[in-house]
Scaffold this active site. Sequence first.
Site, PDB file in Angstrom:
ATOM      1  N   CYS A  57      89.689  23.936  55.295  1.00  0.00           N
ATOM      2  CA  CYS A  57      88.956  23.928  54.036  1.00  0.00           C
ATOM      3  C   CYS A  57      89.828  23.350  52.930  1.00  0.00           C
ATOM      4  O   CYS A  57      91.015  23.664  52.845  1.00  0.00           O
ATOM      5  CB  CYS A  57      88.553  25.359  53.691  1.00  0.00           C
ATOM      6  N   HIS A 114      79.620  26.755  57.056  1.00  0.00           N
ATOM      7  CA  HIS A 114      80.837  26.852  56.245  1.00  0.00           C
ATOM      8  C   HIS A 114      80.501  26.678  54.762  1.00  0.00           C
ATOM      9  O   HIS A 114      80.958  27.450  53.914  1.00  0.00           O
ATOM     10  CB  HIS A 114      81.829  25.777  56.717  1.00  0.00           C
ATOM     11  N   GLU A 115      79.657  25.683  54.444  1.00  0.00           N
ATOM     12  CA  GLU A 115      79.305  25.422  53.042  1.00  0.00           C
ATOM     13  C   GLU A 115      78.379  26.506  52.475  1.00  0.00           C
ATOM     14  O   GLU A 115      78.529  26.900  51.313  1.00  0.00           O
ATOM     15  CB  GLU A 115      78.688  24.033  52.885  1.00  0.00           C
ATOM     16  N   HIS A 123      80.486  29.297  51.363  1.00  0.00           N
ATOM     17  CA  HIS A 123      81.062  29.065  50.031  1.00  0.00           C
ATOM     18  C   HIS A 123      80.077  29.462  48.937  1.00  0.00           C
ATOM     19  O   HIS A 123      80.459  30.045  47.922  1.00  0.00           O
ATOM     20  CB  HIS A 123      81.440  27.596  49.842  1.00  0.00           C
TER      21      HIS A 123
END
Length: 188
Positions: free
Chosen positions: A118, A161-162, A165
């Site tokens: 990341c 993953h995004e 976030h």
Amino acid sequence: MTLGHLNHALASWSPAQLGITGDVLEVVRAPHPVLANDGAEIDPLDPVMVTLAADLVATMRVSPGCVGLAAPQVGVAARMFALDVTGHPKTRTCHGVFVLCNAVVVEATRKEKAREGCMSVPDLTGDVKRATRLTVTGVLPGTKDEVTLTTDAFEARAVQHEIDHCTGQLFLDRVAGAHAIYPRKVYL
């Protein structure tokens, strides 16, 4: 394509449809507090959010090895991310470059562990278990049209993953423990 067909609204979307060229923004690093906050749902028609979408794409494109970037990574606690896994060796299904607002996972299957890194945690990588087939819904910036994205393999991992976030989680929050975190290799 392994999933039969791509979402045409998503596949035909391009950053040019935003009508502006984005600026490259600074990427914040852990432990910056914005990375731990649950992002707000946004209005995809808001001109500020349309500009942010263009900025995410511009920042992602100048960052070597970057395949995705979420609004919290540029200091904005909002549920929006840009993604482009084109050309990545682990990609099977690829929707090209796109930005999604208010994305929600509606189906996730077949979890598999793989290494992740990341830009907000530049010195570490970690083994994270994620779904290898995924369906999400979201809205393209500058529109009110909800799209459904079904994907697999590396693109599915990157989307998850995004989305993490956008909800205040880093990949480090998903590793099994310290034994699953590694120093990032630097190739000269």
